[in-house]
Design a protein around this motif. Structure first.
Motif, PDB file in Angstrom:
ATOM      1  N   UNK A 121       0.841  -1.209   0.000  1.00 50.96           N
ATOM      2  CA  UNK A 121       0.000   0.000   0.000  1.00 50.96           C
ATOM      3  C   UNK A 121       0.872   1.254   0.000  1.00 50.96           C
ATOM      4  N   UNK A 122       1.930   1.258   0.830  1.00 47.87           N
ATOM      5  CA  UNK A 122       2.747   2.462   0.944  1.00 47.87           C
ATOM      6  C   UNK A 122       3.558   2.697  -0.322  1.00 47.87           C
ATOM      7  N   UNK A 123       3.996   1.619  -0.981  1.00 49.60           N
ATOM      8  CA  UNK A 123       4.728   1.778  -2.238  1.00 49.60           C
ATOM      9  C   UNK A 123       3.821   2.370  -3.316  1.00 49.60           C
ATOM     10  N   UNK A 124       2.598   1.829  -3.410  1.00 49.24           N
ATOM     11  CA  UNK A 124       1.646   2.359  -4.393  1.00 49.24           C
ATOM     12  C   UNK A 124       1.292   3.811  -4.085  1.00 49.24           C
ATOM     13  N   UNK A 125       1.010   4.095  -2.806  1.00 42.61           N
ATOM     14  CA  UNK A 125       0.646   5.453  -2.417  1.00 42.61           C
ATOM     15  C   UNK A 125       1.786   6.436  -2.684  1.00 42.61           C
ATOM     16  N   UNK A 126       3.009   6.044  -2.328  1.00 43.78           N
ATOM     17  CA  UNK A 126       4.165   6.914  -2.544  1.00 43.78           C
ATOM     18  C   UNK A 126       4.387   7.153  -4.035  1.00 43.78           C
ATOM     19  N   UNK A 127       4.248   6.092  -4.834  1.00 41.83           N
ATOM     20  CA  UNK A 127       4.439   6.236  -6.281  1.00 41.83           C
ATOM     21  C   UNK A 127       3.405   7.192  -6.874  1.00 41.83           C
TER      22      UNK A 127
END
Length: 337
Positions: A121-127
């Motif tokens: 989730x955090x990787x997608x959100x950060x991207x």
């Protein structure tokens, strides 16, 4: 006069200290949490409870991320763009892992999934967040160029150049040294005006430019133009958009001093309060004077450039009374771009 500028636009991480950036990050994260909750429950009545369940563990991650990124913002922006992105992702993964392990210690684990899901989730959100700011930066680059062109058209009216040259010509025989100094000021002024002014310059440079402009105006206005400087508390190293103060002073002279046959005072106050830079300009004002035409255009142009550089952290307010007109600019105190 030199300004801190580069002519080539380069990709850069957002300034995570900026209030507008922080607000956008919060809204994007909350929107993603809402979309994820809606995808899981499938109906509106159950959306709010599920959204609250999902967002509860997100909030400490969001708060710690904002604190970490804002504290490291200057260093992150000094890195190469892709290196900075990688560092931001690693910071986010570290924050998620710490929050997850702390929560596991105090609350007995996560009933809704595993740590790897939060990492995803955090990787997608950060991207998504970084891609949004990348697109926004690209979109604003032409806007900065356009704002510069508008500023060039709005600044230094042709009659100022004509009057300044006439004033210099009148001094050549009687006061050649003063005439030479005036021509040097005029050359410096136009050198800065015609430069690429999309990057920030220091407040000290802006004040020096404004002094040169006022020296030229005093050649023709003489004792009619009085300037009251209050810059003893000025943060000289503060970075501000170039050509913010000088056009406002030019407006003050044109709208406040020229229409009157008597003496007028232009007051310029620059100071730092907390982490903000304040510029306050005050000049005489006559409500029905014909010279006020065009004043709003220059103020609007400066307000637009402040927003392009500082987003929600900068403001420009004007106040007109029966006998005075005041402009108050507030900007964040920055010493590195």
């Amino acid at each position: 006069m030199k300004s801190i500028n580069q002519n080539v636009h380069r990709d850069a991480l957002p300034d995570f200290r900026n209030l507008g950036v922080i607000l956008r990050v919060v809204l994007i994260v909350l929107a993603l949490s809402g979309i994820l909750a809606l995808a899981q429950v499938g109906d509106w009545p159950a959306l709010l409870p599920r959204f609250l369940e999902l967002s509860a563990p997100v909030q400490p991650v969001l708060i710690l991320s904002i604190l970490a990124l804002s504290g490291l913002s200057g260093w992150l922006r000094s890195l190469e763009y892709w290196t900075g992105i990688l560092v931001v992702v690693l910071i986010e993964l570290l924050v998620v892992s710490v929050v997850y392990r702390v929560g596991e210690q105090f609350f007995g684990g996560d009933p809704y999934g595993q740590l790897e899901r939060y990492w995803l989730f955090i990787i997608v959100a950060t991207a998504l967040i970084l891609y949004y700011f990348h697109l926004r930066s690209r979109a604003l680059s032409p806007a900065l160029t356009e704002a510069r062109l508008q500023a060039l058209q709005a600044r230094i009216r042709p009659h100022f150049l004509f009057n300044s040259l006439n004033a210099v010509l009148s001094l050549i025989r009687q006061e050649p040294k003063r005439a030479e100094a005036a021509l040097e000021d005029l050359a410096d002024l136009f050198r800065v005006l015609m430069a690429d002014n999309r990057k920030l310059s220091t407040l000290e440079q802006e004040v020096e430019l404004t002094r040169q402009y006022l020296d030229l105006e005093k050649l023709r206005l003489g004792e009619r133009l009085q300037v009251d400087w209050h810059i003893e508390n000025m943060p000289a190293d503060a970075l501000i958009p170039p050509l913010v103060l000088q056009p406002l002073v030019e407006n003050a002279v044109y709208h406040g001093i020229e229409p009157s046959a008597g003496t007028g005072v232009v007051s310029i106050n620059a100071y730092k309060s907390r982490d903000e830079v304040h510029l306050v300009l005050r000049n005489p004002y006559r409500k029905n004077a014909s010279h006020h035409t065009g004043n709003k255009m220059a103020v609007g142009n400066i307000r637009e450039r402040l927003a392009l550089h500082f987003d929600a952290e900068a403001s420009l307010r004007t106040n007109a009374t029966e006998d005075a007109y005041q402009v108050h600019i507030v900007m964040p105190y920055r010493t590195q771009a």
